[in-house]
Design a protein around this motif. Structure first.
Motif, PDB file in Angstrom:
ATOM      1  N   ALA A  83     -42.089  45.330  80.531  1.00 16.10           N
ATOM      2  CA  ALA A  83     -41.275  45.295  81.760  1.00 16.10           C
ATOM      3  C   ALA A  83     -42.058  45.954  82.880  1.00 16.10           C
ATOM      4  O   ALA A  83     -41.511  46.606  83.752  1.00 16.10           O
ATOM      5  N   ASP A  84     -43.381  45.799  82.818  1.00 13.89           N
ATOM      6  CA  ASP A  84     -44.264  46.422  83.806  1.00 13.89           C
ATOM      7  C   ASP A  84     -44.565  45.424  84.917  1.00 13.89           C
ATOM      8  O   ASP A  84     -45.708  45.238  85.313  1.00 13.89           O
ATOM      9  N   GLU A  85     -43.552  44.768  85.400  1.00 12.78           N
ATOM     10  CA  GLU A  85     -43.759  43.673  86.361  1.00 12.78           C
ATOM     11  C   GLU A  85     -44.475  44.165  87.616  1.00 12.78           C
ATOM     12  O   GLU A  85     -43.911  44.891  88.421  1.00 12.78           O
ATOM     13  N   SER A  86     -45.732  43.766  87.759  1.00 13.52           N
ATOM     14  CA  SER A  86     -46.545  44.298  88.857  1.00 13.52           C
ATOM     15  C   SER A  86     -47.449  43.262  89.519  1.00 13.52           C
ATOM     16  O   SER A  86     -48.110  43.564  90.509  1.00 13.52           O
ATOM     17  N   GLU A  87     -47.519  42.078  88.963  1.00 14.14           N
ATOM     18  CA  GLU A  87     -48.407  41.048  89.532  1.00 14.14           C
ATOM     19  C   GLU A  87     -47.901  40.674  90.924  1.00 14.14           C
ATOM     20  O   GLU A  87     -46.740  40.311  91.093  1.00 14.14           O
ATOM     21  N   PRO A  88     -48.745  40.789  91.935  1.00 16.30           N
ATOM     22  CA  PRO A  88     -48.278  40.465  93.284  1.00 16.30           C
ATOM     23  C   PRO A  88     -47.611  39.089  93.352  1.00 16.30           C
ATOM     24  O   PRO A  88     -48.162  38.095  92.880  1.00 16.30           O
ATOM     25  N   GLY A  89     -46.420  39.080  93.890  1.00 20.81           N
ATOM     26  CA  GLY A  89     -45.629  37.866  93.992  1.00 20.81           C
ATOM     27  C   GLY A  89     -44.563  37.776  92.924  1.00 20.81           C
ATOM     28  O   GLY A  89     -43.588  37.047  93.051  1.00 20.81           O
ATOM     29  N   THR A  90     -44.745  38.534  91.858  1.00 20.88           N
ATOM     30  CA  THR A  90     -43.839  38.429  90.722  1.00 20.88           C
ATOM     31  C   THR A  90     -42.662  39.383  90.895  1.00 20.88           C
ATOM     32  O   THR A  90     -42.851  40.582  91.092  1.00 20.88           O
ATOM     33  N   CYS A  91     -41.457  38.839  90.852  1.00 20.33           N
ATOM     34  CA  CYS A  91     -40.288  39.668  91.152  1.00 20.33           C
ATOM     35  C   CYS A  91     -39.067  39.112  90.442  1.00 20.33           C
ATOM     36  O   CYS A  91     -37.993  39.018  91.015  1.00 20.33           O
ATOM     37  N   LYS A  92     -39.245  38.698  89.192  1.00 20.90           N
ATOM     38  CA  LYS A  92     -38.157  38.087  88.444  1.00 20.90           C
ATOM     39  C   LYS A  92     -37.542  39.030  87.424  1.00 20.90           C
ATOM     40  O   LYS A  92     -36.335  39.018  87.208  1.00 20.90           O
TER      41      LYS A  92
ATOM     42  N   CYS B  85     -45.050  48.548 101.491  1.00 18.24           N
ATOM     43  CA  CYS B  85     -45.874  47.598 100.773  1.00 18.24           C
ATOM     44  C   CYS B  85     -46.824  46.919 101.740  1.00 18.24           C
ATOM     45  O   CYS B  85     -46.395  46.307 102.719  1.00 18.24           O
ATOM     46  N   THR B  86     -48.113  47.051 101.470  1.00 18.93           N
ATOM     47  CA  THR B  86     -49.102  46.363 102.295  1.00 18.93           C
ATOM     48  C   THR B  86     -49.965  45.447 101.439  1.00 18.93           C
ATOM     49  O   THR B  86     -51.095  45.131 101.796  1.00 18.93           O
ATOM     50  N   ILE B 119     -41.699  64.246 104.311  1.00 16.98           N
ATOM     51  CA  ILE B 119     -42.115  62.851 104.106  1.00 16.98           C
ATOM     52  C   ILE B 119     -43.572  62.768 103.649  1.00 16.98           C
ATOM     53  O   ILE B 119     -44.456  63.362 104.257  1.00 16.98           O
ATOM     54  N   THR B 120     -43.787  62.050 102.577  1.00 22.47           N
ATOM     55  CA  THR B 120     -45.148  61.684 102.190  1.00 22.47           C
ATOM     56  C   THR B 120     -45.260  60.174 102.341  1.00 22.47           C
ATOM     57  O   THR B 120     -44.441  59.432 101.795  1.00 22.47           O
ATOM     58  N   LEU B 121     -46.229  59.743 103.127  1.00 24.25           N
ATOM     59  CA  LEU B 121     -46.391  58.296 103.333  1.00 24.25           C
ATOM     60  C   LEU B 121     -47.399  57.728 102.339  1.00 24.25           C
ATOM     61  O   LEU B 121     -48.338  58.407 101.918  1.00 24.25           O
ATOM     62  N   GLU B 122     -47.163  56.496 101.969  1.00 30.12           N
ATOM     63  CA  GLU B 122     -48.057  55.853 101.021  1.00 30.12           C
ATOM     64  C   GLU B 122     -48.103  54.358 101.303  1.00 30.12           C
ATOM     65  O   GLU B 122     -47.083  53.736 101.583  1.00 30.12           O
ATOM     66  N   ARG B 123     -49.280  53.811 101.256  1.00 34.49           N
ATOM     67  CA  ARG B 123     -49.404  52.341 101.303  1.00 34.49           C
ATOM     68  C   ARG B 123     -49.231  51.855  99.881  1.00 34.49           C
ATOM     69  O   ARG B 123     -50.009  52.192  99.005  1.00 34.49           O
ATOM     70  N   LEU B 124     -48.208  51.054  99.679  1.00 34.99           N
ATOM     71  CA  LEU B 124     -47.871  50.625  98.323  1.00 34.99           C
ATOM     72  C   LEU B 124     -48.525  49.311  97.974  1.00 34.99           C
ATOM     73  O   LEU B 124     -48.743  48.458  98.821  1.00 34.99           O
ATOM     74  N   GLU B 125     -48.794  49.167  96.669  1.00 34.45           N
ATOM     75  CA  GLU B 125     -49.102  47.835  96.148  1.00 34.45           C
ATOM     76  C   GLU B 125     -47.771  47.171  95.802  1.00 34.45           C
ATOM     77  O   GLU B 125     -46.712  47.783  95.887  1.00 34.45           O
ATOM     78  N   CYS B 126     -47.845  45.925  95.364  1.00 34.44           N
ATOM     79  CA  CYS B 126     -46.646  45.115  95.175  1.00 34.44           C
ATOM     80  C   CYS B 126     -45.614  45.822  94.297  1.00 34.44           C
ATOM     81  O   CYS B 126     -45.915  46.309  93.216  1.00 34.44           O
ATOM     82  N   ASN B 127     -44.384  45.882  94.774  1.00 38.43           N
ATOM     83  CA  ASN B 127     -43.341  46.583  94.050  1.00 38.43           C
ATOM     84  C   ASN B 127     -42.303  45.622  93.449  1.00 38.43           C
ATOM     85  O   ASN B 127     -41.166  45.992  93.173  1.00 38.43           O
TER      86      ASN B 127
END
Lengths: 441, 218, 828
Positions: A83-92, B85-86, B119-127
């Motif tokens: 459940a480590d969903e992290s691939e950019p674009g993946t949000c299911k 998220c950037t 506040i701590t700011l962070e540029r996030l990867e895809c969440n």
């Protein structure tokens, strides 16, 4: 027109959709009782017969994965849900677990019963705390209802479930890295063989399955193999969540039979945002080579997408319209891979480090024609050479975008900068002042 | 070790509860590092020593893990971890602009904390909320469909001490330490709090309804 | 005594036949492609691969093309992408094409090489590894002449000190993880690990400054030792040797030399009884470094840091090069003839005439087999005494009887290989990590497959790393504990191949030898004696013990004496019972011994009153490499060669002859040659002028027949624990591997990796001292004060301190050995 088939998503709109009561009222946990009355071997056969393939991206047949476990030697064997969903674009998987965690829990129990596991783990990425709350609660509710614990519903079957929160590392989506992480180590991929089925968690036989795969199991048990195989294509059976994001009118989760096309999905989602045209898209997340309008009618199943030069992946359809700079998009993805490279192997660690610098130069207009070739050469030193698939994934968007949009790379070189107005791509209005863009150069 | 007796006793008790969840105790390391963050507000050297002692590891083995994962902070974190998220999709949809404006507004950059410690700011990867782009996370709660204005408002409200609700999630954003405790696997009773499933989550379901498809659902 | 290799395994090995670059090769099943290629002389470039470490597949340099038969017809199917030959095992019919025959493999390897170099600094001209660097070699032969990388290189501060000895240059590191894998898999010292991730990934300790953690440096159990030292592993130097680039260097060798300026000579380490194979690299007569040599039956690929780094002692400013003779109270340089004549005259004056007193010989435990032989022959033939002992430590008659009956002349006994394979190992008076060097690594190799039981006052860190269980025994009580071992341990000892190891400290435990032999005969286990010093076993073989003649013959058996006398061409050998080291020192101090010949003994190793002995003896001849305390007090000092400057043989604990040749040619002579010259002053041909001559004599003598060996000594084990009164405790003590031993002098970087001296006590014993943070341990002779460390599971009423670590010189300061009752006092 292919119908949408809300199965996993069917209850998401209900009041307190995540609660045990809501799930049970909608027929939940009946499949569990049915499964507990079956022979584990028959369950494995049913999942094999259903043709269910891993929904985490690789598409490996789920039943076959279960079948790889060696015969019971009396020692423990484990189910680990990815459940480590992290691939950019993946949000299911995140909405699945947030809205209907019990579908996953029930799938975990049935799967565990089928493979002879008495302790299952759900490895959730750590950056989604409310999902974790829901899973913790769902597990607690399941214990309270007797779905978990000792002698579940008098079957003699015992099962404990531990929900484990990760701590921020894309690589943990790779199943062996996930296992190392779950063992309290750096999430770096392991050598294969031995495969997890033989020596996985704590060096014991282990099945690692994606959330959606496991959550699909109760429905297969409930409605039967024929129901499932009636959906989809010859070798890509059943339904799946298609996640539309980006420049689309109604982004979101669309559960549909495999083989549906983007054209069909777009129609349901209101099309590309008004006034614009689709420029490029990923069929299965950022690790899959990009597509263009030419692929609107490519059936979104494993085989057809593969034949068209990409991968179905996680059905993460990131849609970008004509305002989007492909070099900017690819550069950002590449930075992501550099950020997430675990560091174990040379090609991925050093290659993404290099690619990022070249791409950032090109995007900022400081690149040369030779840099474009260097990008491809460097990709060639990574793809097929790295320890795991992360390295390959890092090169997908670069290689495919240079192939499809080489002129756009050249334009950056020739013009000494990005020809696009980035504000035009945003969903809100602002004036694109170069000063702030410099921040990313 | 500089933990006072009460803190150490509580940490030890919580660690024992975490360790009990796993067949092999080393598995407790990741949640225990979240636990350390729930006490110290970051992974402190003391916390590293504590985990090593509990799990029979060397400090180097613990820091090897602590420095691998991005959620573990090496210096005291702000009360609120604000991540924009950037990654490509969010960035293109406006995430870059949100980041620029927010960073300028707050006056700190990536992985930096405001002087007031809020506040701590962070540029996030895809969440994993791409259908809600552009996305911002505050202490790992979803703030969907952001604009520069909405993001700045959230941060201003947080710094003003107001309760701020995410767009999907509990009734209010909890502190970094509180959330870290949840990530260590301790429930906080907020699972039933809800802001309603977002439109994108239900988009397919709605479309199917509109079309009158029952589909495969019985 | 024979020095054959381990008996060949008779098992039938399944084999696999494959083709590599067109050459067919048959190898055992499970062999890695890269190893199979080596068999046919095909070198596949590699960095992370190391035959002694588990495969990692991290560097990707060894990619090759692989095809293997698949499907029912066994049609050859190629893997779609190149495979890492260091991780893939061979299969029947496999076809491998390396860089020599596959363009794809060659391209893949070149690609990886280019990536390895993009961030690698161009500092080869100042790098220690330059000239012997796999990365440099590979780059020269396979790399591009010019880098295509034009962007910003990764920079790190250089170098980082991981310890006082080991330095890390992170810029040069290729993250092959050999060092971390060695530390975890082989040494069990996971003090370094990968830190950070991705492009910022690096090797390191937990260093909060380097890793940018807020807060102060914590100190505690997890930071490895009580001093909070981060990388104090006894084996850390191996990481430098296996580093395939110049990332790990040693402070001792850094910037000292170029490999192509060095002369390499194979040798044997003088530091412990393992007889580890080493390589001495020297330049213009000076040793610059020592490396491990691969010796598959002894030390495999590894040596201890002491073996590697402790060599400065022989070239310090106190090195003796010319004989010294005392004139008017001062030692002055003299010629060899003058010094030898003076030595003989001095001894004769003491041992003849009306007030003649006896002579005695002390030969330290570090001498070679040949030297030991010469010392005892000198004693018996020239000086007419059995007062000769090479055991410069606590020794006992019981031990001597055991050594004569069970060890001397028995050839190869339990071997390293057998110790590794033993299902059960019981340790008595022996700490493998501190006192065994590479023995520890062999035992650790079997972690999880071998049950190690430590009969000791507490479970040391070293024993913990072996997964050992503790059978608690207060010092001196070992015999009783062995007689009453838990049933499961006895059962475990009954498994075929089980071994009981007795260390040098077994001599400190009355009855331990008999108890161990009883246990061995009742369980079927074998007994191995693993002394600490390199010369111990050789001295036993040579008969450099008061009651033992060469080959295990007992002095007390007339037939044995006669046999040796006949071989030596003398009428008779002295029959009077000889004294051991302590006895000699005591007798000398009391004035009963007139002349002392002393070789290689540190006065500070002995609990007796050495100063008084030197004072009271009428004449002292010292054979020494350096101006030692004893040399300073001697009447004649005869300089002798350190091992690197002479040929000789160490007999390791297995009974394996470890002969070594001269590494550095100097004028310095071996002890045996000097003694041969000395004997001539009496007109005696000792016959020990050369190594060959000594070995010929030893071979001619051979091993004793059973009837000529000593009978087991009857020793009564103490019935019960001494129960120390309040304020007293039983002393437990042993040498830590890295300590202040004389052969570690002059090497501060190594010393910095030593463990800090502490005093250990159980919680209850510590509590009796009140709120103490340190303990003063004292006897009538003196005191040492050390930080107190409460040690879990330790026997109550016992205090442990190291024998010879900074601030704790037990023999000199307390004049006490293990088992003594000492006073303990807490200090806040």
């Amino acid at each position: 027109m292919t119908d949408l088939v809300p199965v996993l998503s069917a209850t998401w709109g209900s009041e307190q959709s995540w609660s045990l009561d809501t799930y049970t009222d909608a027929g939940g946990y009946a499949p569990l009782k049915k499964a507990l009355g079956m022979e584990p071997g028959d369950l494995i056969q049913a999942v094999k017969d259903s043709g269910l393939r891993g929904r985490g991206g690789a598409g490996f047949p789920t039943g076959m994965k279960w079948g790889f476990l060696p015969p019971d030697d009396g020692g423990p064997r484990y189910l680990v849900v990815n459940a480590d969903e992290s691939e950019p674009g993946t949000c299911k998987d995140i909405p699945t677990m947030m809205s209907a965690p019990h579908a996953l829990i029930e799938g975990v129990i049935i799967t565990s019963f089928a493979i002879g596991c008495n302790h299952a783990f759900i490895y959730l990425r750590g950056e989604v705390v409310h999902v974790y709350r829901r899973l913790l609660q769902a597990v607690r509710e399941a214990y309270e209802a007797g779905h978990l614990g000792k002698d579940i519903h008098g079957s003699g079957f015992d099962l404990d479930v531990t929900v484990h929160a990760g701590a921020g590392a894309y690589i943990c989506g790779e199943e062996t890295a996930l296992l190392d992480s779950l063992e309290g180590r750096r999430g770096q991929p392991r050598l294969k063989p031995p495969f997890p089925a033989v020596a996985g968690l704590y060096a014991r036989p282990t099945v690692v399955n994606n959330v959606e795969s496991v959550a699909s199991v109760p429905a297969i048990v409930d409605k039967g193999v024929e129901w499932f195989t009636a959906m989809g294509t010859e070798r890509s059976k059943g339904m799946g969540l298609f996640s539309l994001s980006g420049h689309v009118t109604r982004p979101g989760q669309y559960e549909a039979p495999l083989g549906i096309t983007l054209r069909e999905l777009l129609e349901l989602a209101g099309g590309i945002r008004e006034g614009h045209e689709l420029k490029f898209w990923t069929p299965g997340g950022s690790s899959t080579p990009i597509f263009t309008q030419d692929h609107l009618d490519t059936p979104l199943d494993y085989e057809s997408v593969g034949a068209a030069g990409s991968m179905l992946g996680t059905r993460a359809l990131q849609l970008f319209d004509d305002t989007t700079c492909v070099v900017r998009a690819v550069t950002r993805w590449t930075e992501f891979y550099k950020h997430e490279s675990c560091g174990k192997c040379t090609p991925c660690r050093e290659g993404t480090y290099w690619l990022t610098q070249i791409l950032k130069r090109i995007e900022a207009g400081r690149g040369t024609e030779a840099d474009i070739q260097q990008l491809l050469d460097t990709c060639d030193s990574i793809a097929g050479r790295s320890f795991c698939a992360l390295g390959d994934g890092a090169t997908s968007s670069i290689i495919s975008s240079v192939k499809l949009f080489r002129e756009e790379y050249e334009a950056h070189v020739e013009q000494g900068g990005c020809p696009f107005d980035h504000s035009a791509a945003a969903l809100f209005d602002y004036s694109d002042t170069p000063a702030t863009e410099e921040a990313h150069a | 070790m500089t933990y006072d007796e009460t803190t150490l006793a509580q940490l030890t008790e919580d660690a024992a509860a975490i360790i009990a969840r796993y067949p092999v105790k080393r598995s407790a390391l990741l949640p225990m590092l979240h636990l350390v963050q729930s006490v110290d507000g970051f992974v402190s050297p003391d916390g590293i020593e504590f985990c090593a002692g509990q799990l029979d590891l060397t400090a180097a083995e613990v820091s090897a893990v602590a420095t691998f994962y991005t959620q573990y902070k090496r210096r005291p974190n702000g009360e609120y971890q604000v991540g924009v998220c950037t990654n490509t999709l969010c960035a293109v949809m406006g995430g870059d602009r949100i980041w620029d404006e927010l960073s300028e507004h707050v006056g700190v950059g990536h992985d930096e904390t405001t002087e007031d410690g809020q506040i701590t700011l962070e540029r996030l990867e895809c969440n994993a909320a791409c259908d809600y782009a552009p996305v911002m996370m505050v202490n790992w709660e979803f703030f969907d469909n952001q604009t520069p204005e909405s993001a700045k408002q959230v941060v201003d409200d947080l710094r003003a001490g107001k309760d701020v609700a995410p767009t999907r999630g509990p009734a209010k954003v909890c502190s970094f330490k509180q959330v870290s405790r949840v990530l260590a696997g301790f429930e906080d009773g907020r699972a039933d709090e809800d802001q309603g499933a977002g439109t994108p989550t239900l988009a397919g379901l709605e479309a199917a309804k509109e079309q009158g498809w029952k589909g495969a659902a019985k | 005594m024979t020095a054959t290799a381990d008996k060949p395994a008779a098992e039938v090995v399944d084999t696999v036949t494959l083709t590599i670059d067109g050459t067919e090769v048959t190898v055992p099943k499970g062999t890695l492609i890269i190893r199979a290629a080596e068999q046919v002389g095909i070198e596949i470039p590699r960095f992370c691969d190391h035959p002694a470490l588990k495969p990692a597949g991290a560097c990707r340099q060894c990619l090759v093309d692989v095809a293997s038969p698949a499907g029912p017809e066994g049609k050859l199917r190629a893997f779609p992408k190149p495979q890492a030959s260091c991780t893939m095992t061979v299969t029947e019919g496999m076809v491998v094409n390396t860089q020599h025959t596959s363009e794809e493999a060659d391209r893949a390897q070149k690609g990886v090489m280019e990536l390895l170099l993009i961030n690698h600094p161009l500092d080869c001209p100042v790098c220690d590894k330059g000239g012997e660097c796999p990365l440099q070699n590979q780059a020269m032969s396979h790399g591009r002449p010019e880098s295509r990388f034009v962007d910003v290189k990764r920079v790190f501060e250089k170098p980082l000190a991981l310890s006082s000895e080991i330095l890390l240059d992170r810029e040069r590191c290729v993250l092959c993880q050999r060092c971390t894998r060695f530390s975890k898999e082989i040494a069990g010292d996971a003090f370094i690990d990968l830190q950070n991730r991705g492009a910022q990934q690096q090797i390191g300790t937990f260093d909060e400054d380097v890793l940018d953690f807020d807060g102060y440096r914590p100190v505690g159990a997890a930071t490895v030792d009580e001093a909070g030292k981060a990388f104090s592993s006894y084996y850390s130097g191996n990481t430098v040797q296996i580093c395939p680039v110049g990332a790990l260097t040693s402070a001792a060798y850094r910037f000292r030399s170029r490999p192509f300026d060095l002369v390499s000579s194979p040798s044997i380490s003088e530091h412990d009884s393992s007889g580890s194979a080493i390589r001495i690299d020297h330049r213009r007569g000076k040793i610059l470094r020592r490396l491990a040599e691969n010796d598959p039956v002894v030390n495999e690929d590894w040596i201890s840091d002491k073996d590697r780094f402790a060599f400065a002692w022989q070239n310090l400013s106190d090195r003796l090069t010319r004989p010294l003779v005392r004139k008017d109270g001062e030692l002055v340089e003299a010629s060899w003839p003058e010094a030898l004549a003076a030595a003989a005259a001095g001894i004769k004056a003491q041992t003849t005439g009306d007030d003649a007193r006896g002579a005695a010989v002390l030969a330290g435990g570090r001498v070679t087999l040949e030297d030991a032989y010469a010392y005892q022959k000198l004693a018996r033939v020239v000086l007419g005494t059995n007062d000769v002992d090479a055991r410069a430590r606590t020794a006992s008659d019981e031990e001597q009887a055991f050594l004569g009956a069970q060890v001397a002349g028995t050839g190869l006994g339990v071997t390293f290989g057998e110790l590794e394979k033993a299902p059960t190992v019981v340790l008595v008076g022996f700490e493998p990590e501190d006192e065994g060097g590479v023995v520890f690594l062999r035992l650790r190799k079997s972690l999880g497959r071998q049950q190690v039981v430590a009969v000791a006052p507490f479970l040391s860190r070293g024993s913990e790393k072996l997964g050992a269980t503790l059978v608690p025994a207060a010092p001196g009580r070992e015999a009783a504990v062995l007689a009453d071992l838990p049933a499961d341990v006895r059962e475990a000892l009954a498994q075929p191949g089980a071994v009981i190891v007795l260390g040098e400290r077994a001599a400190e435990a009355p009855g331990a030898f008999a108890a161990a032999q009883d246990l061995a005969s009742s369980t079927g286990a074998r007994v191995a004696w693993i002394p600490r010093r390199a010369g111990e076993r050789g001295a036993v073989e040579a008969g450099a013990l008061p009651g033992l003649l060469p080959g295990g013959r007992a002095v007390s058996v007339k037939a044995a004496r006669d046999a040796v006398a006949a071989a030596w061409g003398v009428d008779a050998l002295p029959s009077a019972k000889g004294r051991d080291t302590a006895g000699i020192v005591k007798a000398a101090a009391e004035g009963t011994i007139g002349a002392l010949v002393v070789g290689g003994v540190s006065a500070s190793d002995l609990t007796g009153d050495v100063a008084a002995a030197l004072e009271s003896a009428g004449f002292v001849v010292s054979l020494e490499v350096r101006r030692s305390e004893i040399a300073e007090a001697a009447d004649v000092v005869l300089p002798v060669a350190p091992p690197s400057e002479k040929p000789g043989t160490f007999v390791n604990w297995e009974g394996r002859l470890r002969a070594f040749a001269t590494a550095i040619r100097t004028d310095a002579m071996s002890d045996h040659r000097v003694l041969d010259l000395l004997a001539r002053e009496w007109g005696v041909e000792l016959g020990t002028g050369t190594v060959e001559a000594v070995n010929a004599e030893l071979a001619a003598l051979g091993a004793a027949e059973a009837a000529h060996r000593p009978a087991a000594a009857k020793v009564k084990a103490p019935a019960r624990n001494p129960r120390p009164k309040k304020g007293a405790a039983v002393l437990a003590t042993w040498h830590q591997l890295v300590d202040e031993g004389a052969l570690q002098d002059g090497e501060p970087y190594l010393a910095g990796t030593g463990r800090v001296a502490v005093a250990r006590m159980s919680a209850a014993t510590a509590a009796s001292l009140g709120d103490a943070v340190s303990v003063e341990v004292s006897t009538e002779a003196g005191a040492v004060e050390l930080p107190l460390v409460v040690t879990e599971g330790m026997v109550d009423g016992v205090v442990w301190v190291p024998v010879k670590s900074p601030g704790s010189w037990v023999a000199r300061d307390l004049r006490a050995a293990a088992g003594a009752v000492v006073s303990v006092k807490g200090a806040a």
